[in-house]
Design a protein around this motif. Sequence first.
Motif, PDB file in Angstrom:
ATOM      1  N   GLY A  59       0.814  -1.211   0.000  1.00  0.00           N
ATOM      2  CA  GLY A  59       0.000   0.000   0.000  1.00  0.00           C
ATOM      3  C   GLY A  59       0.846   1.259   0.000  1.00  0.00           C
ATOM      4  O   GLY A  59       0.555   2.228  -0.708  1.00  0.00           O
ATOM      5  N   ARG A  60       1.925   1.246   0.786  1.00  0.00           N
ATOM      6  CA  ARG A  60       2.830   2.398   0.831  1.00  0.00           C
ATOM      7  C   ARG A  60       3.483   2.612  -0.539  1.00  0.00           C
ATOM      8  O   ARG A  60       3.557   3.735  -1.037  1.00  0.00           O
ATOM      9  N   HIS A  70       5.760  -7.914  -4.754  1.00  0.00           N
ATOM     10  CA  HIS A  70       6.150  -7.912  -3.342  1.00  0.00           C
ATOM     11  C   HIS A  70       5.019  -8.472  -2.480  1.00  0.00           C
ATOM     12  O   HIS A  70       5.250  -9.251  -1.567  1.00  0.00           O
ATOM     13  N   TYR A  71       3.797  -8.078  -2.797  1.00  0.00           N
ATOM     14  CA  TYR A  71       2.650  -8.546  -2.024  1.00  0.00           C
ATOM     15  C   TYR A  71       2.393 -10.031  -2.224  1.00  0.00           C
ATOM     16  O   TYR A  71       2.214 -10.777  -1.260  1.00  0.00           O
ATOM     17  N   PRO A 100      -4.511  -1.672 -12.779  1.00  0.00           N
ATOM     18  CA  PRO A 100      -4.202  -0.558 -11.877  1.00  0.00           C
ATOM     19  C   PRO A 100      -3.395   0.558 -12.555  1.00  0.00           C
ATOM     20  O   PRO A 100      -3.592   1.732 -12.237  1.00  0.00           O
ATOM     21  N   VAL A 101      -2.536   0.215 -13.501  1.00  0.00           N
ATOM     22  CA  VAL A 101      -1.776   1.241 -14.225  1.00  0.00           C
ATOM     23  C   VAL A 101      -2.734   2.139 -15.000  1.00  0.00           C
ATOM     24  O   VAL A 101      -2.614   3.362 -14.976  1.00  0.00           O
ATOM     25  N   TRP A 135      -6.079   1.054  -1.110  1.00  0.00           N
ATOM     26  CA  TRP A 135      -5.367  -0.106  -0.580  1.00  0.00           C
ATOM     27  C   TRP A 135      -5.403   0.017   0.930  1.00  0.00           C
ATOM     28  O   TRP A 135      -4.445   0.434   1.570  1.00  0.00           O
ATOM     29  N   SER A 136      -6.528  -0.322   1.515  1.00  0.00           N
ATOM     30  CA  SER A 136      -6.667  -0.177   2.961  1.00  0.00           C
ATOM     31  C   SER A 136      -6.179  -1.441   3.665  1.00  0.00           C
ATOM     32  O   SER A 136      -6.485  -2.555   3.270  1.00  0.00           O
TER      33      SER A 136
END
Length: 94
Positions: free
Chosen positions: A31-32, A59-60, A73-74, A85-86
């Motif tokens: 999310g960051r 990474h996720y 998403p792009v 992205w909570s």
Amino acid sequence: MKTTEEGLYVHNGFAYGVLADAALRRFAETGRRLDLLQEEADTMTDAQLFCRTYRALKHYTQGEVNATQVAHPVGQVRRGVRLEWSVPERLTCA
């Protein structure tokens, strides 16, 4: 509390333990990364945006991400749609 594997426990539909904590940390870090790339999207080429989105999602998932999963998403970022992205406090499980 049910042990599904070493370091992962399930109770009342939520996962606990070191593996659940690691997954939540990866989720928060992703999310960051997505927030940061959305702020910098105007300064990036399409290829750079695609690459950074791919790396954040990889990474996720800790695995390969296909181009379709990245392209959506792009495209949203390029259209100015803010990606939400909570990060939950607890990891839900089935």
